[in-house]
Design a protein around this motif. Sequence first.
Motif, PDB file in Angstrom:
ATOM      1  N   ILE A  11       6.605   8.049  22.512  1.00 37.58           N
ATOM      2  CA  ILE A  11       6.649   8.643  23.852  1.00 37.58           C
ATOM      3  C   ILE A  11       6.074  10.055  23.823  1.00 37.58           C
ATOM      4  N   LYS A  12       6.447  10.816  22.828  1.00 37.99           N
ATOM      5  CA  LYS A  12       5.943  12.186  22.700  1.00 37.99           C
ATOM      6  C   LYS A  12       4.430  12.202  22.543  1.00 37.99           C
ATOM      7  N   HIS A  13       3.909  11.349  21.678  1.00 35.60           N
ATOM      8  CA  HIS A  13       2.493  11.424  21.341  1.00 35.60           C
ATOM      9  C   HIS A  13       1.583  10.676  22.313  1.00 35.60           C
ATOM     10  N   SER A  68      -4.390   7.130  19.968  1.00 33.47           N
ATOM     11  CA  SER A  68      -4.840   7.913  21.123  1.00 33.47           C
ATOM     12  C   SER A  68      -6.147   7.346  21.662  1.00 33.47           C
ATOM     13  N   ARG A 108       2.725   8.900  25.541  1.00 33.48           N
ATOM     14  CA  ARG A 108       3.064   8.795  26.965  1.00 33.48           C
ATOM     15  C   ARG A 108       2.151   9.640  27.840  1.00 33.48           C
ATOM     16  N   PRO A 109       1.785  10.865  27.436  1.00 32.90           N
ATOM     17  CA  PRO A 109       0.914  11.668  28.308  1.00 32.90           C
ATOM     18  C   PRO A 109      -0.466  11.058  28.546  1.00 32.90           C
ATOM     19  N   LEU A 118      16.085   7.573  30.027  1.00 30.54           N
ATOM     20  CA  LEU A 118      14.630   7.655  29.949  1.00 30.54           C
ATOM     21  C   LEU A 118      13.974   7.159  31.230  1.00 30.54           C
ATOM     22  N   SER A 121       4.017   3.210  14.652  1.00 34.80           N
ATOM     23  CA  SER A 121       4.618   3.728  13.423  1.00 34.80           C
ATOM     24  C   SER A 121       4.353   2.864  12.208  1.00 34.80           C
ATOM     25  N   ARG A 166       9.245   1.768  19.029  1.00 37.85           N
ATOM     26  CA  ARG A 166       9.634   2.875  18.159  1.00 37.85           C
ATOM     27  C   ARG A 166       9.862   2.384  16.733  1.00 37.85           C
ATOM     28  N   LEU A 187       6.964   8.424  13.817  1.00 36.50           N
ATOM     29  CA  LEU A 187       6.563   9.318  14.895  1.00 36.50           C
ATOM     30  C   LEU A 187       7.106   8.806  16.224  1.00 36.50           C
ATOM     31  N   ASP A 188       7.222   9.692  17.176  1.00 40.08           N
ATOM     32  CA  ASP A 188       7.782   9.368  18.486  1.00 40.08           C
ATOM     33  C   ASP A 188       6.645   8.918  19.401  1.00 40.08           C
ATOM     34  N   GLN A 213      10.258   9.005  31.936  1.00 42.85           N
ATOM     35  CA  GLN A 213       9.506   8.914  30.683  1.00 42.85           C
ATOM     36  C   GLN A 213       9.069   7.488  30.388  1.00 42.85           C
TER      37      GLN A 213
END
Length: 344
Positions: A273-275, A238, A277-278, A299, A220, A256, A270-271, A304
Amino acid sequence: MTVSIASPLEFGGLTLKNRVLLASLTRDRNPATVPGELNIEYYRQRSTAGLILSEGILVEPLGTEWTYAPGIYSEKQIAGWKKVTDTVHVEGSLIFAQLWHVGRVSHPVLQAGQPNVGPSARCEGWQIPPAHQAIEDPQRYIDLYRIAAQNAKRAGFDGVEIHAANGYLPYQLLDKTANQRTDKWGGSDENRTRFAIEAVKGAIEGFSDARRVGIKLSPSGGYNDVGDAEDVLIHTYSHLITEIEELNIGYIQLVRWFAAFDPTTRGNPLDPIKHFRPLIKNAKVFLNGELTGTEAAELVALGQIDAAVFGRPFIANPDLPHRIIKNLPLADINWGALYRPAGD
Protein backbone atom coordinates in the motif's frame (compact mmCIF):
# COMPACT_ATOMS: atom_id res chain seq x y z
CA MET A 1 -20.67 10.16 2.64
CA THR A 2 -18.65 7.91 4.94
CA VAL A 3 -17.60 4.66 3.31
CA SER A 4 -17.53 1.55 5.47
CA ILE A 5 -16.67 -2.07 4.83
CA ALA A 6 -20.44 -2.69 4.71
CA SER A 7 -20.92 -0.14 1.92
CA PRO A 8 -21.65 -1.28 -1.63
CA LEU A 9 -18.81 -0.93 -4.13
CA GLU A 10 -19.32 -0.18 -7.80
CA PHE A 11 -16.92 -0.97 -10.62
CA GLY A 12 -17.20 -2.28 -14.14
CA GLY A 13 -20.97 -1.90 -14.15
CA LEU A 14 -21.22 -4.20 -11.13
CA THR A 15 -22.41 -3.42 -7.61
CA LEU A 16 -20.79 -5.41 -4.81
CA LYS A 17 -23.10 -5.63 -1.81
CA ASN A 18 -20.23 -5.23 0.65
CA ARG A 19 -16.44 -4.90 0.65
CA VAL A 20 -15.54 -8.26 2.21
CA LEU A 21 -14.27 -10.47 -0.60
CA LEU A 22 -13.60 -14.22 -0.71
CA ALA A 23 -10.02 -15.00 -1.68
CA SER A 24 -9.06 -17.73 -4.12
CA LEU A 25 -8.60 -20.95 -2.14
CA THR A 26 -7.69 -24.17 -3.95
CA ARG A 27 -10.22 -26.89 -3.08
CA ASP A 28 -8.82 -29.83 -5.12
CA ARG A 29 -12.06 -31.76 -4.83
CA ASN A 30 -13.30 -33.30 -8.06
CA PRO A 31 -11.67 -35.91 -10.28
CA ALA A 32 -11.49 -35.00 -13.99
CA THR A 33 -11.04 -31.34 -12.91
CA VAL A 34 -14.72 -30.60 -13.57
CA PRO A 35 -16.60 -28.54 -10.94
CA GLY A 36 -19.26 -30.59 -9.16
CA GLU A 37 -21.72 -30.47 -6.28
CA LEU A 38 -19.06 -29.78 -3.65
CA ASN A 39 -17.90 -26.72 -5.58
CA ILE A 40 -21.46 -25.50 -5.98
CA GLU A 41 -22.21 -25.84 -2.28
CA TYR A 42 -18.90 -24.28 -1.22
CA TYR A 43 -19.51 -21.13 -3.25
CA ARG A 44 -23.20 -21.01 -2.35
CA GLN A 45 -22.34 -20.91 1.34
CA ARG A 46 -19.86 -18.06 0.81
CA SER A 47 -22.08 -15.95 -1.40
CA THR A 48 -22.29 -13.64 1.59
CA ALA A 49 -19.13 -12.05 0.11
CA GLY A 50 -19.46 -8.90 -1.94
CA LEU A 51 -17.34 -10.62 -4.58
CA ILE A 52 -16.11 -14.19 -4.83
CA LEU A 53 -12.70 -14.75 -6.38
CA SER A 54 -12.77 -18.34 -7.52
CA GLU A 55 -10.15 -20.92 -6.73
CA GLY A 56 -7.36 -20.99 -9.31
CA ILE A 57 -8.80 -22.29 -12.59
CA LEU A 58 -6.35 -23.92 -14.97
CA VAL A 59 -6.02 -22.49 -18.46
CA GLU A 60 -4.72 -25.80 -19.84
CA PRO A 61 -4.37 -29.41 -18.65
CA LEU A 62 -0.66 -28.85 -18.02
CA GLY A 63 0.54 -26.32 -15.49
CA THR A 64 -1.00 -27.58 -12.27
CA GLU A 65 0.39 -28.48 -8.85
CA TRP A 66 -2.85 -30.03 -7.57
CA THR A 67 -4.30 -33.38 -8.61
CA TYR A 68 -7.93 -32.27 -8.90
CA ALA A 69 -7.68 -28.51 -9.48
CA PRO A 70 -10.45 -27.51 -11.92
CA GLY A 71 -9.89 -26.11 -15.38
CA ILE A 72 -11.82 -24.06 -17.90
CA TYR A 73 -10.52 -25.50 -21.17
CA SER A 74 -13.26 -28.08 -21.89
CA GLU A 75 -16.99 -27.95 -22.53
CA LYS A 76 -17.68 -30.10 -19.45
CA GLN A 77 -15.73 -27.68 -17.28
CA ILE A 78 -17.56 -24.68 -18.71
CA ALA A 79 -20.89 -26.40 -18.01
CA GLY A 80 -19.76 -27.26 -14.47
CA TRP A 81 -18.75 -23.69 -13.74
CA LYS A 82 -22.07 -22.42 -15.16
CA LYS A 83 -23.84 -24.30 -12.37
CA VAL A 84 -21.57 -22.58 -9.84
CA THR A 85 -22.04 -19.07 -11.24
CA ASP A 86 -25.80 -19.52 -11.53
CA THR A 87 -25.96 -20.54 -7.87
CA VAL A 88 -23.82 -17.59 -6.75
CA HIS A 89 -26.04 -15.18 -8.67
CA VAL A 90 -29.22 -16.65 -7.19
CA GLU A 91 -27.67 -16.10 -3.75
CA GLY A 92 -27.05 -12.44 -4.57
CA SER A 93 -23.28 -12.35 -5.02
CA LEU A 94 -20.83 -11.98 -7.91
CA ILE A 95 -17.93 -14.19 -8.97
CA PHE A 96 -14.73 -13.71 -10.95
CA ALA A 97 -12.72 -16.60 -12.38
CA GLN A 98 -9.08 -16.62 -11.35
CA LEU A 99 -7.08 -17.76 -14.40
CA TRP A 100 -4.12 -19.89 -13.35
CA HIS A 101 -0.98 -21.47 -14.71
CA VAL A 102 1.68 -22.53 -12.22
CA GLY A 103 4.54 -22.78 -14.72
CA ARG A 104 7.71 -24.28 -13.29
CA VAL A 105 6.17 -25.32 -9.96
CA SER A 106 4.16 -28.10 -11.53
CA HIS A 107 5.45 -31.66 -11.75
CA PRO A 108 5.63 -34.14 -14.64
CA VAL A 109 3.59 -36.67 -12.64
CA LEU A 110 0.62 -34.27 -13.04
CA GLN A 111 1.38 -33.57 -16.69
CA ALA A 112 1.27 -36.98 -18.35
CA GLY A 113 5.05 -37.18 -18.07
CA GLN A 114 5.70 -33.90 -19.86
CA PRO A 115 8.16 -31.48 -18.23
CA ASN A 116 6.98 -28.48 -16.31
CA VAL A 117 7.76 -25.18 -18.02
CA GLY A 118 9.25 -21.90 -16.85
CA PRO A 119 10.81 -18.72 -18.17
CA SER A 120 14.39 -19.96 -18.07
CA ALA A 121 16.04 -20.63 -14.74
CA ARG A 122 16.07 -23.81 -12.72
CA CYS A 123 14.18 -23.41 -9.49
CA GLU A 124 15.79 -24.65 -6.31
CA GLY A 125 12.81 -24.07 -4.05
CA TRP A 126 11.29 -26.21 -1.36
CA GLN A 127 8.66 -27.93 -3.51
CA ILE A 128 9.98 -27.50 -7.04
CA PRO A 129 10.98 -30.37 -9.35
CA PRO A 130 14.71 -30.36 -10.11
CA ALA A 131 14.42 -29.31 -13.75
CA HIS A 132 12.02 -27.89 -16.26
CA GLN A 133 11.76 -26.88 -19.88
CA ALA A 134 12.19 -23.23 -20.83
CA ILE A 135 9.17 -21.74 -22.60
CA GLU A 136 9.95 -21.38 -26.27
CA ASP A 137 7.15 -18.96 -27.15
CA PRO A 138 5.41 -17.10 -24.29
CA GLN A 139 2.77 -15.86 -26.73
CA ARG A 140 1.21 -19.32 -26.69
CA TYR A 141 0.47 -18.94 -22.98
CA ILE A 142 -0.97 -15.45 -23.45
CA ASP A 143 -3.37 -16.99 -25.96
CA LEU A 144 -4.39 -19.53 -23.30
CA TYR A 145 -5.42 -16.69 -20.97
CA ARG A 146 -7.45 -15.10 -23.78
CA ILE A 147 -9.27 -18.33 -24.53
CA ALA A 148 -9.84 -19.02 -20.83
CA ALA A 149 -11.39 -15.56 -20.43
CA GLN A 150 -13.74 -16.29 -23.32
CA ASN A 151 -14.71 -19.57 -21.69
CA ALA A 152 -15.21 -17.88 -18.32
CA LYS A 153 -17.64 -15.44 -19.89
CA ARG A 154 -19.53 -18.35 -21.45
CA ALA A 155 -19.64 -20.00 -18.02
CA GLY A 156 -21.39 -16.98 -16.53
CA PHE A 157 -18.52 -15.45 -14.57
CA ASP A 158 -18.83 -11.72 -13.94
CA GLY A 159 -15.15 -11.17 -14.73
CA VAL A 160 -11.71 -12.73 -14.63
CA GLU A 161 -8.52 -12.26 -12.63
CA ILE A 162 -5.01 -13.00 -13.87
CA HIS A 163 -3.15 -14.84 -11.10
CA ALA A 164 0.24 -13.14 -11.30
CA ALA A 165 1.15 -13.73 -7.64
CA ASN A 166 2.66 -16.45 -5.44
CA GLY A 167 5.51 -17.44 -7.74
CA TYR A 168 3.27 -18.78 -10.50
CA LEU A 169 3.90 -18.36 -14.22
CA PRO A 170 3.37 -14.59 -14.68
CA TYR A 171 5.35 -13.90 -11.49
CA GLN A 172 8.15 -16.14 -12.72
CA LEU A 173 8.63 -13.90 -15.73
CA LEU A 174 8.54 -10.79 -13.50
CA ASP A 175 11.24 -12.10 -11.18
CA LYS A 176 14.91 -11.59 -12.06
CA THR A 177 15.98 -14.67 -10.15
CA ALA A 178 13.61 -16.85 -12.19
CA ASN A 179 13.68 -15.03 -15.51
CA GLN A 180 17.13 -14.97 -17.08
CA ARG A 181 15.96 -14.66 -20.68
CA THR A 182 17.80 -12.37 -23.07
CA ASP A 183 14.97 -11.93 -25.58
CA LYS A 184 12.09 -9.42 -25.38
CA TRP A 185 10.63 -11.31 -22.41
CA GLY A 186 13.61 -10.86 -20.08
CA GLY A 187 16.15 -8.38 -18.79
CA SER A 188 14.71 -4.89 -18.35
CA ASP A 189 11.62 -3.95 -16.34
CA GLU A 190 9.82 -3.40 -19.62
CA ASN A 191 10.69 -6.88 -20.86
CA ARG A 192 10.06 -8.79 -17.62
CA THR A 193 6.65 -7.16 -17.15
CA ARG A 194 5.67 -7.80 -20.77
CA PHE A 195 4.15 -11.24 -20.12
CA ALA A 196 1.87 -10.09 -17.28
CA ILE A 197 0.74 -7.06 -19.27
CA GLU A 198 0.06 -9.10 -22.39
CA ALA A 199 -1.81 -11.72 -20.33
CA VAL A 200 -4.06 -8.94 -19.03
CA LYS A 201 -4.58 -7.68 -22.57
CA GLY A 202 -5.45 -11.21 -23.65
CA ALA A 203 -8.01 -11.50 -20.85
CA ILE A 204 -9.50 -8.15 -21.84
CA GLU A 205 -9.85 -9.33 -25.42
CA GLY A 206 -11.35 -12.63 -24.31
CA PHE A 207 -13.87 -11.13 -21.87
CA SER A 208 -14.54 -8.09 -24.08
CA ASP A 209 -14.55 -5.63 -21.18
CA ALA A 210 -11.41 -4.25 -19.50
CA ARG A 211 -13.46 -3.19 -16.47
CA ARG A 212 -14.25 -6.85 -15.75
CA VAL A 213 -10.59 -7.86 -15.58
CA GLY A 214 -8.38 -7.81 -12.49
CA ILE A 215 -4.89 -8.93 -11.58
CA LYS A 216 -3.46 -10.41 -8.39
CA LEU A 217 0.07 -9.34 -7.41
CA SER A 218 2.27 -10.34 -4.46
CA PRO A 219 5.24 -7.97 -4.77
CA SER A 220 6.99 -9.24 -1.65
CA GLY A 221 7.69 -12.64 -3.17
CA GLY A 222 8.90 -15.57 -1.09
CA TYR A 223 6.45 -18.28 -2.04
CA ASN A 224 7.60 -20.81 -4.64
CA ASP A 225 11.20 -19.63 -4.52
CA VAL A 226 10.88 -16.11 -5.92
CA GLY A 227 12.05 -12.85 -4.43
CA ASP A 228 14.17 -10.05 -5.83
CA ALA A 229 15.93 -7.37 -3.80
CA GLU A 230 13.60 -4.66 -2.51
CA ASP A 231 14.82 -1.98 -4.90
CA VAL A 232 14.30 -4.33 -7.86
CA LEU A 233 10.80 -5.21 -6.65
CA ILE A 234 9.82 -1.56 -6.29
CA HIS A 235 11.08 -0.68 -9.79
CA THR A 236 9.53 -3.76 -11.40
CA TYR A 237 6.10 -3.42 -9.83
CA SER A 238 5.98 0.35 -10.20
CA HIS A 239 6.48 -0.10 -13.94
CA LEU A 240 3.98 -2.97 -14.11
CA ILE A 241 1.24 -1.16 -12.19
CA THR A 242 1.71 2.05 -14.16
CA GLU A 243 1.34 0.16 -17.44
CA ILE A 244 -1.65 -1.86 -16.24
CA GLU A 245 -3.39 1.32 -15.11
CA GLU A 246 -3.36 2.46 -18.74
CA LEU A 247 -5.50 -0.55 -19.65
CA ASN A 248 -8.42 0.63 -17.45
CA ILE A 249 -8.91 -2.70 -15.71
CA GLY A 250 -11.36 -3.12 -12.87
CA TYR A 251 -9.05 -3.79 -9.96
CA ILE A 252 -5.58 -4.65 -8.72
CA GLN A 253 -5.38 -7.09 -5.82
CA LEU A 254 -2.24 -6.60 -3.74
CA VAL A 255 -1.08 -9.34 -1.37
CA ARG A 256 0.95 -8.41 1.69
CA TRP A 257 3.89 -10.45 2.89
CA PHE A 258 3.14 -13.03 5.56
CA ALA A 259 5.28 -15.77 7.00
CA ALA A 260 3.22 -18.76 5.87
CA PHE A 261 3.90 -17.80 2.24
CA ASP A 262 7.62 -17.36 2.69
CA PRO A 263 8.90 -20.76 3.89
CA THR A 264 12.41 -20.22 2.50
CA THR A 265 12.68 -16.59 3.70
CA ARG A 266 13.20 -15.37 0.15
CA GLY A 267 10.65 -12.57 0.43
CA ASN A 268 10.94 -8.86 1.18
CA PRO A 269 8.16 -7.70 3.53
CA LEU A 270 7.64 -4.32 1.89
CA ASP A 271 4.30 -2.58 2.33
CA PRO A 272 2.44 -2.73 -1.01
CA ILE A 273 0.00 0.00 0.00
CA LYS A 274 2.81 2.39 0.88
CA HIS A 275 4.80 1.76 -2.28
CA PHE A 276 2.15 1.11 -4.92
CA ARG A 277 -1.20 2.58 -3.80
CA PRO A 278 -0.21 6.10 -4.97
CA LEU A 279 0.29 4.75 -8.50
CA ILE A 280 -3.26 3.38 -8.78
CA LYS A 281 -5.60 6.12 -9.96
CA ASN A 282 -8.43 4.33 -11.75
CA ALA A 283 -8.52 0.65 -10.80
CA LYS A 284 -10.05 -0.38 -7.49
CA VAL A 285 -7.55 -1.56 -4.89
CA PHE A 286 -8.11 -4.82 -3.05
CA LEU A 287 -5.77 -5.90 -0.23
CA ASN A 288 -5.10 -9.49 0.84
CA GLY A 289 -2.75 -10.94 3.46
CA GLU A 290 -3.76 -11.83 7.01
CA LEU A 291 -5.97 -8.81 7.52
CA THR A 292 -8.11 -8.61 10.63
CA GLY A 293 -11.66 -7.38 10.32
CA THR A 294 -10.86 -4.27 12.34
CA GLU A 295 -7.81 -3.44 10.24
CA ALA A 296 -9.73 -3.98 7.02
CA ALA A 297 -12.56 -1.72 8.15
CA GLU A 298 -10.09 1.02 9.08
CA LEU A 299 -8.26 0.84 5.73
CA VAL A 300 -11.54 1.05 3.83
CA ALA A 301 -12.74 3.99 5.94
CA LEU A 302 -9.43 5.80 5.33
CA GLY A 303 -9.74 5.25 1.59
CA GLN A 304 -6.46 3.34 1.39
CA ILE A 305 -8.23 0.29 -0.06
CA ASP A 306 -11.58 -0.24 -1.73
CA ALA A 307 -12.16 -3.76 -0.41
CA ALA A 308 -10.51 -6.42 1.73
CA VAL A 309 -9.83 -10.01 0.63
CA PHE A 310 -10.03 -12.85 3.18
CA GLY A 311 -9.04 -16.47 2.64
CA ARG A 312 -8.66 -18.82 5.58
CA PRO A 313 -11.18 -17.03 7.86
CA PHE A 314 -13.86 -17.73 5.24
CA ILE A 315 -13.28 -21.49 5.56
CA ALA A 316 -14.80 -21.74 9.03
CA ASN A 317 -16.93 -18.61 8.71
CA PRO A 318 -19.08 -18.66 5.58
CA ASP A 319 -20.92 -15.66 7.06
CA LEU A 320 -17.67 -13.72 7.47
CA PRO A 321 -18.98 -10.36 6.15
CA HIS A 322 -21.72 -10.35 8.78
CA ARG A 323 -19.24 -11.19 11.53
CA ILE A 324 -16.80 -8.47 10.46
CA ILE A 325 -19.48 -5.82 9.97
CA LYS A 326 -21.05 -6.60 13.36
CA ASN A 327 -17.65 -7.12 15.05
CA LEU A 328 -18.59 -10.65 16.12
CA PRO A 329 -16.05 -13.35 17.09
CA LEU A 330 -14.83 -15.76 14.41
CA ALA A 331 -14.96 -19.55 14.53
CA ASP A 332 -11.57 -21.25 14.50
CA ILE A 333 -10.48 -23.47 11.64
CA ASN A 334 -10.32 -27.17 12.45
CA TRP A 335 -7.13 -27.89 10.52
CA GLY A 336 -7.23 -31.61 11.34
CA ALA A 337 -10.65 -31.98 9.75
CA LEU A 338 -9.68 -29.77 6.85
CA TYR A 339 -6.70 -31.90 5.86
CA ARG A 340 -7.83 -35.37 6.90
CA PRO A 341 -7.29 -38.04 4.23
CA ALA A 342 -10.07 -38.77 1.77
CA GLY A 343 -12.46 -41.37 3.09
CA ASP A 344 -12.01 -40.48 6.78
